[in-house]
Scaffold this motif. Structure first.
Motif, PDB file in Angstrom:
ATOM      1  N   THR A 140    -122.953   1.510 -34.308  1.00  0.00           N
ATOM      2  CA  THR A 140    -123.355   0.636 -35.409  1.00  0.00           C
ATOM      3  C   THR A 140    -124.681  -0.059 -35.115  1.00  0.00           C
ATOM      4  O   THR A 140    -125.401  -0.431 -36.037  1.00  0.00           O
ATOM      5  CB  THR A 140    -122.269  -0.425 -35.683  1.00  0.00           C
ATOM      6  OG1 THR A 140    -122.153  -1.297 -34.551  1.00  0.00           O
ATOM      7  CG2 THR A 140    -120.927   0.215 -35.957  1.00  0.00           C
ATOM      8  N   ILE A 141    -125.002  -0.236 -33.817  1.00  0.00           N
ATOM      9  CA  ILE A 141    -126.255  -0.907 -33.448  1.00  0.00           C
ATOM     10  C   ILE A 141    -127.439   0.043 -33.507  1.00  0.00           C
ATOM     11  O   ILE A 141    -128.491  -0.264 -34.073  1.00  0.00           O
ATOM     12  CB  ILE A 141    -126.152  -1.506 -32.032  1.00  0.00           C
ATOM     13  CG1 ILE A 141    -125.059  -2.568 -31.967  1.00  0.00           C
ATOM     14  CG2 ILE A 141    -127.485  -2.114 -31.597  1.00  0.00           C
ATOM     15  CD1 ILE A 141    -124.745  -3.023 -30.552  1.00  0.00           C
ATOM     16  N   ALA A 142    -127.281   1.220 -32.888  1.00  0.00           N
ATOM     17  CA  ALA A 142    -128.415   2.131 -32.745  1.00  0.00           C
ATOM     18  C   ALA A 142    -128.233   3.439 -33.493  1.00  0.00           C
ATOM     19  O   ALA A 142    -129.170   3.940 -34.118  1.00  0.00           O
ATOM     20  CB  ALA A 142    -128.641   2.428 -31.252  1.00  0.00           C
ATOM     21  N   GLY A 143    -127.032   4.004 -33.438  1.00  0.00           N
ATOM     22  CA  GLY A 143    -126.821   5.318 -34.009  1.00  0.00           C
ATOM     23  C   GLY A 143    -126.996   5.368 -35.513  1.00  0.00           C
ATOM     24  O   GLY A 143    -127.706   6.226 -36.047  1.00  0.00           O
ATOM     25  N   VAL A 144    -126.352   4.441 -36.222  1.00  0.00           N
ATOM     26  CA  VAL A 144    -126.411   4.461 -37.692  1.00  0.00           C
ATOM     27  C   VAL A 144    -127.816   4.123 -38.202  1.00  0.00           C
ATOM     28  O   VAL A 144    -128.370   4.859 -39.031  1.00  0.00           O
ATOM     29  CB  VAL A 144    -125.352   3.519 -38.284  1.00  0.00           C
ATOM     30  CG1 VAL A 144    -125.489   3.453 -39.793  1.00  0.00           C
ATOM     31  CG2 VAL A 144    -123.954   4.002 -37.903  1.00  0.00           C
ATOM     32  N   PRO A 145    -128.447   3.016 -37.744  1.00  0.00           N
ATOM     33  CA  PRO A 145    -129.824   2.770 -38.189  1.00  0.00           C
ATOM     34  C   PRO A 145    -130.775   3.891 -37.787  1.00  0.00           C
ATOM     35  O   PRO A 145    -131.661   4.270 -38.554  1.00  0.00           O
ATOM     36  CB  PRO A 145    -130.192   1.447 -37.489  1.00  0.00           C
ATOM     37  CG  PRO A 145    -128.885   0.800 -37.195  1.00  0.00           C
ATOM     38  CD  PRO A 145    -127.953   1.923 -36.896  1.00  0.00           C
ATOM     39  N   GLY A 146    -130.583   4.453 -36.573  1.00  0.00           N
ATOM     40  CA  GLY A 146    -131.432   5.555 -36.135  1.00  0.00           C
ATOM     41  C   GLY A 146    -131.252   6.781 -37.009  1.00  0.00           C
ATOM     42  O   GLY A 146    -132.225   7.468 -37.346  1.00  0.00           O
ATOM     43  N   GLY A 147    -129.989   7.055 -37.391  1.00  0.00           N
ATOM     44  CA  GLY A 147    -129.736   8.179 -38.281  1.00  0.00           C
ATOM     45  C   GLY A 147    -130.372   7.983 -39.641  1.00  0.00           C
ATOM     46  O   GLY A 147    -130.920   8.920 -40.226  1.00  0.00           O
ATOM     47  N   ALA A 148    -130.292   6.756 -40.158  1.00  0.00           N
ATOM     48  CA  ALA A 148    -130.912   6.460 -41.448  1.00  0.00           C
ATOM     49  C   ALA A 148    -132.428   6.629 -41.372  1.00  0.00           C
ATOM     50  O   ALA A 148    -133.055   7.166 -42.305  1.00  0.00           O
ATOM     51  CB  ALA A 148    -130.562   5.040 -41.880  1.00  0.00           C
ATOM     52  N   LEU A 149    -133.030   6.188 -40.263  1.00  0.00           N
ATOM     53  CA  LEU A 149    -134.469   6.322 -40.091  1.00  0.00           C
ATOM     54  C   LEU A 149    -134.871   7.793 -39.983  1.00  0.00           C
ATOM     55  O   LEU A 149    -135.854   8.230 -40.596  1.00  0.00           O
ATOM     56  CB  LEU A 149    -134.916   5.559 -38.846  1.00  0.00           C
ATOM     57  CG  LEU A 149    -136.413   5.623 -38.504  1.00  0.00           C
ATOM     58  CD1 LEU A 149    -137.237   5.017 -39.637  1.00  0.00           C
ATOM     59  CD2 LEU A 149    -136.697   4.899 -37.192  1.00  0.00           C
ATOM     60  N   LEU A 150    -134.074   8.566 -39.211  1.00  0.00           N
ATOM     61  CA  LEU A 150    -134.365   9.987 -39.065  1.00  0.00           C
ATOM     62  C   LEU A 150    -134.252  10.692 -40.413  1.00  0.00           C
ATOM     63  O   LEU A 150    -135.075  11.555 -40.759  1.00  0.00           O
ATOM     64  CB  LEU A 150    -133.393  10.600 -38.054  1.00  0.00           C
ATOM     65  CG  LEU A 150    -133.654  12.040 -37.614  1.00  0.00           C
ATOM     66  CD1 LEU A 150    -135.015  12.149 -36.943  1.00  0.00           C
ATOM     67  CD2 LEU A 150    -132.557  12.503 -36.652  1.00  0.00           C
TER      68      LEU A 150
END
Length: 392
Positions: A140-150
């Motif tokens: 929830t901290i890195a994976g989800v925002p990172g996925g949204a950015l990717l």
């Protein structure tokens, strides 16, 4: 904590990212596949239902397999589902891959919980589970925002490929770090499946399962609708949505880490103090969410309290389900995902209720209040120490 725990947590991170990443990708998927946005919402529902229903099924299927074999099979199935999902142009196929990924996720998590508990002495189960569940909170901290950015920089398919690639080092870690045997059920002397299922008749086990479902339902009732609360109720811009989500993730990581040190020694303290504080926090959020500063502080606090209390209840499931060594993890997984499916559904119905669209927050408060009412007569049972257990 043993190194294999952190390798298992890496796989849980990849799976947690997959579970939550669609929140930022549905619009792109709908546009790419030429289907209505509402229809793509079925992808999220399919994953939640697949995990909840699949956990006991997959745990029962793999209970006679060596733990390393079971973990690698589920991880390989999860990876393959994401490769097919990244390549398909059909919503029906994508929907099928989400169900398969959910089943693999459920099986992996069920086996990983019992594996994590078996790698440490009984009085450190809570800490071991905190390490394992940190994979979800870090998602929830890195994976989800990172996925949204990717997804924004490339496309939604790139996020599916990224999740698949994360499975490779996790699989190597499981292969080299998790013992090859014995079978998860502990060999022929282990309890029969019928005996493990009979554990579900134990009132104390049912109690912690119900409490876990209620607390998780409360957590996801509001988490699912943090975006409209942030931009609507609090009046913040769209760029604040990932900030709020990251704050919730940071809080959840802090909560599960702190509670991991108390879940074994003082579970009654976590439930008796954390439960009322969690209820107070939801009420406070319902009254003050229109103020951005209050929203930011309370989102972090509620993430910490929700996951701290939820992690403790998971540890209690494994303690109370000691007579079901291969199935207890699946019982916990099923209960938590039942809550994750029910909470948002009830909150969605209440979205237009309450001041400024804060119906989901009041649903969270009501669910935690119900959990406290259920738990109050059984406080001593919840505070009981862990049963003796040998490392396996």
């Amino acid at each position: 904590m043993p190194l294999p725990l952190y390798l298992l947590a890496l796989a849980v991170f990849a799976m947690g990212t997959s579970e939550f990443m669609l929140a930022g990708l549905l619009a792109d998927i709908a546009a790419d596949l030429g289907v209505p946005l509402a229809t793509t919402g079925l992808l999220t529902s399919a994953f939640a239902v697949g995990i909840g229903a699949g956990a006991p099924l997959m745990a029962a299927l793999s209970r006679t397999w060596p733990r390393r074999t079971a973990l690698l099979c589920f991880l390989g199935l999860f990876l393959g589902a994401h490769v097919v999902g990244a390549l398909t142009g059909s919503l029906a196929v994508l929907l099928a891959t989400r169900v398969v990924a959910a089943l693999a996720n459920a099986g992996f998590l069920a086996v990983a919980m019992t594996t994590a508990a078996g790698l440490v002495p009984a009085d450190r189960t809570g800490r071991a589970l905190a390490v394992l569940l940190s994979g979800t909170t870090l998602a929830t901290i890195a994976g989800v925002p990172g996925g949204a950015l990717l997804g924004a920089l490339l496309d939604w398919r790139a996020t599916f490929w990224a999740v698949a690639l994360l499975c490779l080092p996790a699989a190597l870690g499981v292969l080299r770090g998790v013992p090859a045997g014995p079978p998860a059920r502990g060999g022929a002397a282990g309890p029969a499946l019928r005996g493990e299922l009979a554990e579900l008749r134990r009132p104390r086990l049912l109690l912690v399962l119900v409490l876990g479902a209620l607390v998780n339902a409360a957590t996801f009732a509001t988490f699912t609708f943090l975006s409209p609360i942030t931009t609507g109720t609090a009046g913040l811009g769209a760029l604040w949505v990932p900030v709020v989500l990251v704050l919730f993730g940071l809080g959840s990581f802090a909560g599960v880490t702190a509670a991991g040190r108390l879940a074994d020694r003082r579970p009654g303290l976590v439930v008796g103090v954390g439960g009322p504080l969690l209820l107070t926090g939801w009420v406070a959020l319902g009254l003050t969410a229109a103020h951005p500063a209050a929203l930011l502080v309370l989102v972090f606090a509620q993430g910490a309290l929700s996951f701290g209390l939820g992690g403790t209840l998971i540890a209690r499931v494994l303690h109370e389900g000691a007579g079901a060594p291969t199935m207890a993890g699946s019982y916990a997984t099923a209960a938590l995902n039942a809550g994750a499916a029910i909470g948002p559904a009830v909150a969605g119905a209440a979205l237009g209720a309450g001041a400024a669209g804060l119906g989901p927050v009041w649903v969270s408060a009501a669910l935690v209040a119900a959990a406290l009412c259920v738990a109050a007569p059984f406080h001593r049972a919840l505070a009981a120490g862990a049963p003796a257990r040998q490392r396996t």
